[in-house]
Write a protein that holds these residues in place. Structure first.
Motif, PDB file in Angstrom:
ATOM      1  N   GLU A 133      34.323  40.203  42.823  1.00  0.00           N
ATOM      2  CA  GLU A 133      34.308  41.528  41.574  1.00  0.00           C
ATOM      3  C   GLU A 133      33.983  42.561  42.297  1.00  0.00           C
ATOM      4  O   GLU A 133      34.714  43.901  43.086  1.00  0.00           O
ATOM      5  N   SER A 171      46.719  45.838  39.338  1.00  0.00           N
ATOM      6  CA  SER A 171      47.112  44.337  39.482  1.00  0.00           C
ATOM      7  C   SER A 171      46.909  43.393  40.143  1.00  0.00           C
ATOM      8  O   SER A 171      46.358  42.529  40.551  1.00  0.00           O
ATOM      9  N   GLU A 189      43.552  41.815  40.040  1.00  0.00           N
ATOM     10  CA  GLU A 189      43.226  41.148  38.908  1.00  0.00           C
ATOM     11  C   GLU A 189      43.852  39.322  39.632  1.00  0.00           C
ATOM     12  O   GLU A 189      43.819  38.388  39.445  1.00  0.00           O
ATOM     13  N   GLN A 229      41.742  36.201  40.408  1.00  0.00           N
ATOM     14  CA  GLN A 229      42.817  34.812  39.767  1.00  0.00           C
ATOM     15  C   GLN A 229      43.402  33.905  40.722  1.00  0.00           C
ATOM     16  O   GLN A 229      42.906  32.519  40.529  1.00  0.00           O
TER      17      GLN A 229
END
Length: 92
Positions: free
Chosen positions: A25, A37, A40, A44
C-alpha cells in the motif's frame, strides 16, 4: 499464472511479492498511480493473488531497496531449474 499453466503446465512459476500488504500500500501510494477506490481494488486483487500462492513453484519477496537480491534469487531459481534431473520440458 493459471492461464499460462493450462497451456504450459511444465513451466516454472515464480510469485514476486512485497514484504507485507502495508508495504504494498505504501509503494502504491508513493507511486500515485491509484487512489481511493482504485487503490482499494488493487490491494484487494493483490490479497486475492497472494491467497493463490499454491499454484506457484517459488515465492520471491521483493524487499525495499533490495531489487538486486530479488533478481539474484530469481536467477538462482532459473539456474537450479536448468540443473534439474530430469530436466523439465516445456512444450507450448
Amino acid at each position: 499464472a493459471m492461464n499460462i499453466r493450462s497451456v504450459a503446465p511444465q513451466g516454472i512459476f515464480i510469485f514476486l511479492m512485497p514484504p507485507s500488504m502495508e508495504e504494498l500500500e505504501r509503494r502504491l501510494t508513493v507511486r500515485n498511480t491509484e487512489s481511493g477506490s482504485p487503490l482499494e481494488l488493487r490491494l484487494q486483487a493483490a490479497y486475492d493473488e497472494i491467497q493463490q500462492l499454491s499454484i506457484f513453484d517459488y515465492v520471491v519477496v521483493n524487499h525495499n531497496d533490495r531489487l538486486d537480491q530479488a533478481a539474484s534469487t530469481i536467477e538462482s531459481i532459473v539456474l537450479a531449474e536448468k540443473c534439474r534431473i530430469p530436466p523439465r520440458k516445456v512444450v507450448l
